[in-house]
Scaffold this motif. Structure first.
Motif, PDB file in Angstrom:
ATOM      1  N   VAL A  11       0.849  -1.193   0.000  1.00  0.00           N
ATOM      2  CA  VAL A  11       0.000   0.000   0.000  1.00  0.00           C
ATOM      3  C   VAL A  11       0.886   1.245   0.000  1.00  0.00           C
ATOM      4  N   MET A  12       0.639   2.142  -0.932  1.00  0.00           N
ATOM      5  CA  MET A  12       1.379   3.402  -0.984  1.00  0.00           C
ATOM      6  C   MET A  12       0.459   4.551  -0.607  1.00  0.00           C
ATOM      7  N   TRP A  13       0.568   5.695  -1.289  1.00  0.00           N
ATOM      8  CA  TRP A  13      -0.247   6.855  -0.939  1.00  0.00           C
ATOM      9  C   TRP A  13      -0.282   7.818  -2.105  1.00  0.00           C
ATOM     10  N   THR A  14      -1.227   8.755  -2.063  1.00  0.00           N
ATOM     11  CA  THR A  14      -1.310   9.781  -3.104  1.00  0.00           C
ATOM     12  C   THR A  14      -1.211  11.182  -2.521  1.00  0.00           C
ATOM     13  N   VAL A  15      -1.586  11.364  -1.263  1.00  0.00           N
ATOM     14  CA  VAL A  15      -1.533  12.677  -0.622  1.00  0.00           C
ATOM     15  C   VAL A  15      -0.542  12.608   0.531  1.00  0.00           C
ATOM     16  N   VAL A  16       0.553  13.368   0.398  1.00  0.00           N
ATOM     17  CA  VAL A  16       1.654  13.295   1.361  1.00  0.00           C
ATOM     18  C   VAL A  16       1.977  14.711   1.843  1.00  0.00           C
ATOM     19  N   PRO A  17       1.382  15.168   2.943  1.00  0.00           N
ATOM     20  CA  PRO A  17       1.638  16.531   3.402  1.00  0.00           C
ATOM     21  C   PRO A  17       2.945  16.694   4.174  1.00  0.00           C
ATOM     22  N   GLU A  18       3.714  15.615   4.269  1.00  0.00           N
ATOM     23  CA  GLU A  18       5.022  15.642   4.928  1.00  0.00           C
ATOM     24  C   GLU A  18       4.902  16.150   6.371  1.00  0.00           C
ATOM     25  N   ASP A  19       3.903  15.628   7.060  1.00  0.00           N
ATOM     26  CA  ASP A  19       3.640  16.079   8.428  1.00  0.00           C
ATOM     27  C   ASP A  19       4.732  15.657   9.403  1.00  0.00           C
ATOM     28  N   TRP A  20       5.546  14.657   9.016  1.00  0.00           N
ATOM     29  CA  TRP A  20       6.572  14.159   9.935  1.00  0.00           C
ATOM     30  C   TRP A  20       7.683  15.175  10.212  1.00  0.00           C
ATOM     31  N   VAL A  21       7.812  16.191   9.356  1.00  0.00           N
ATOM     32  CA  VAL A  21       8.795  17.244   9.633  1.00  0.00           C
ATOM     33  C   VAL A  21       8.154  18.425  10.368  1.00  0.00           C
ATOM     34  N   ARG A  22       6.894  18.293  10.718  1.00  0.00           N
ATOM     35  CA  ARG A  22       6.135  19.267  11.505  1.00  0.00           C
ATOM     36  C   ARG A  22       6.173  20.669  10.878  1.00  0.00           C
ATOM     37  N   PRO A  23       5.609  20.821   9.685  1.00  0.00           N
ATOM     38  CA  PRO A  23       5.558  22.137   9.053  1.00  0.00           C
ATOM     39  C   PRO A  23       4.508  23.059   9.676  1.00  0.00           C
ATOM     40  N   GLY A  24       3.693  22.512  10.577  1.00  0.00           N
ATOM     41  CA  GLY A  24       2.615  23.276  11.193  1.00  0.00           C
ATOM     42  C   GLY A  24       1.267  22.775  10.728  1.00  0.00           C
ATOM     43  N   VAL A  25       0.273  22.855  11.618  1.00  0.00           N
ATOM     44  CA  VAL A  25      -1.061  22.330  11.314  1.00  0.00           C
ATOM     45  C   VAL A  25      -1.649  22.976  10.070  1.00  0.00           C
ATOM     46  N   SER A  26      -1.562  24.283   9.961  1.00  0.00           N
ATOM     47  CA  SER A  26      -2.172  24.968   8.819  1.00  0.00           C
ATOM     48  C   SER A  26      -1.537  24.536   7.502  1.00  0.00           C
ATOM     49  N   GLN A  27      -0.225  24.291   7.505  1.00  0.00           N
ATOM     50  CA  GLN A  27       0.458  23.850   6.300  1.00  0.00           C
ATOM     51  C   GLN A  27       0.041  22.428   5.920  1.00  0.00           C
ATOM     52  N   VAL A  28      -0.069  21.568   6.905  1.00  0.00           N
ATOM     53  CA  VAL A  28      -0.517  20.197   6.637  1.00  0.00           C
ATOM     54  C   VAL A  28      -1.920  20.203   6.044  1.00  0.00           C
ATOM     55  N   VAL A  29      -2.809  20.970   6.659  1.00  0.00           N
ATOM     56  CA  VAL A  29      -4.189  21.045   6.176  1.00  0.00           C
ATOM     57  C   VAL A  29      -4.229  21.584   4.752  1.00  0.00           C
ATOM     58  N   GLN A  30      -3.476  22.632   4.496  1.00  0.00           N
ATOM     59  CA  GLN A  30      -3.461  23.236   3.162  1.00  0.00           C
ATOM     60  C   GLN A  30      -2.963  22.252   2.110  1.00  0.00           C
ATOM     61  N   ARG A  31      -1.911  21.518   2.444  1.00  0.00           N
ATOM     62  CA  ARG A  31      -1.357  20.565   1.474  1.00  0.00           C
ATOM     63  C   ARG A  31      -2.347  19.449   1.155  1.00  0.00           C
ATOM     64  N   VAL A  32      -3.026  18.950   2.181  1.00  0.00           N
ATOM     65  CA  VAL A  32      -4.011  17.888   1.941  1.00  0.00           C
ATOM     66  C   VAL A  32      -5.139  18.405   1.057  1.00  0.00           C
ATOM     67  N   LEU A  33      -5.676  19.563   1.380  1.00  0.00           N
ATOM     68  CA  LEU A  33      -6.805  20.095   0.626  1.00  0.00           C
ATOM     69  C   LEU A  33      -6.411  20.422  -0.811  1.00  0.00           C
ATOM     70  N   GLN A  34      -5.166  20.796  -1.043  1.00  0.00           N
ATOM     71  CA  GLN A  34      -4.702  21.081  -2.399  1.00  0.00           C
ATOM     72  C   GLN A  34      -4.550  19.809  -3.232  1.00  0.00           C
ATOM     73  N   GLN A  35      -4.169  18.706  -2.581  1.00  0.00           N
ATOM     74  CA  GLN A  35      -3.842  17.486  -3.310  1.00  0.00           C
ATOM     75  C   GLN A  35      -4.989  16.476  -3.395  1.00  0.00           C
ATOM     76  N   VAL A  36      -5.961  16.558  -2.498  1.00  0.00           N
ATOM     77  CA  VAL A  36      -6.974  15.508  -2.416  1.00  0.00           C
ATOM     78  C   VAL A  36      -7.838  15.470  -3.673  1.00  0.00           C
ATOM     79  N   GLN A  37      -8.219  14.271  -4.066  1.00  0.00           N
ATOM     80  CA  GLN A  37      -9.130  14.047  -5.183  1.00  0.00           C
ATOM     81  C   GLN A  37      -9.811  12.698  -4.974  1.00  0.00           C
TER      82      GLN A  37
END
Length: 231
Positions: free
Chosen positions: A151-177
């Motif tokens: 199993v792989m993935w398509t939406v990777v907000p790179e949360d493991w480097v802790r860019p901040g909650v707002s950045q994680v949310v923004q990345r997911v919403l931009q990439q999700v389909q």
């Protein structure tokens, strides 16, 4: 340097070369899978579960065997709620650096840990997500021989480097389909923000009309699509 913007491009290139992996679900239906790696964690996972409970969302968790052994009661709490369980290796070592014997041992030790904590037999825990998303054709051939499902993935907000909650949310919403496999982390790296991120993401994704399903349900979708193509 953060690579989150590049991941969608990288995986679009890799996907055709590795068709045996689950990269996404049906692109024609408005369903997505919310998945979490590196747990269970004694603090971050219960915080996350509280959010999932509130919205009645069923997710998928890819566990490290060592963490399951350390926190069996949290693992059981996840299973009791009906979330889907997969393997992430015993101790987060990248699969390509392991010998076949070491890889098999890592997966089987994790299955034993899950059985001891949740009474889930190994035959029910066959989905594997490689740590760091790293695999080789040889790795995938071994998975096929041993009857594991990669199993792989398509939406990777790179949360493991802790860019901040707002950045994680923004990345997911931009990439999700449609059919997206979203990967977040409830372990030591990234788990600090996971509950807060999901608390914002879930209502927004629900408002957009997405339905949350498990990784297993995505596999089932693709099986139906393949049968239709054969006909």
């Amino acid at each position: 340097m953060q690579f989150a913007p590049l991941f969608p491009i990288i995986y679009r290139i890799l996907q055709p070369a590795f068709p045996g992996c689950l990269w996404s679900g049906d692109r024609n239906t408005k369903v997505i899978a919310l998945t979490f790696d590196d747990g269970p964690h004694p603090q971050y996972t219960p915080e996350l579960l509280a959010v999932l409970d509130h919205y009645n969302i069923t997710a998928s968790f890819f566990w490290l065997g060592a963490c399951v052994n350390r926190h069996p009661s949290i693992a059981q709490a996840i299973c009791d709620r009906g979330h889907w369980i997969g393997l992430h290796g015993y101790d987060h070592r990248s699969f390509p650096i392991l010998s076949p014997t070491e890889l098999k041992d890592s997966l089987e030790k994790t299955q034993v840990a899950i059985y001891n904590a949740c009474n889930l037999p190994p035959a029910k825990v066959r989905d594997v997500r490689p740590p760091n998303g790293l695999f080789t054709p040889k790795t995938l051939n071994l998975f096929q021989q041993w009857k594991y499902r990669p199993v792989m993935w398509t939406v990777v907000p790179e949360d493991w480097v802790r860019p901040g909650v707002s950045q994680v949310v923004q990345r997911v919403l931009q990439q999700v389909q449609n059919g997206s496999l979203i990967v977040l982390h409830d372990g030591a790296c990234g788990g600090q923000d996971v509950a807060a991120s999901v608390q914002i993401l879930i209502p927004q994704l629900l408002q957009q009309g997405y339905q949350f399903i498990t990784v297993d349900a995505l596999w089932q979708q693709l099986e139906v699509i393949d049968k239709v193509k054969i006909k």
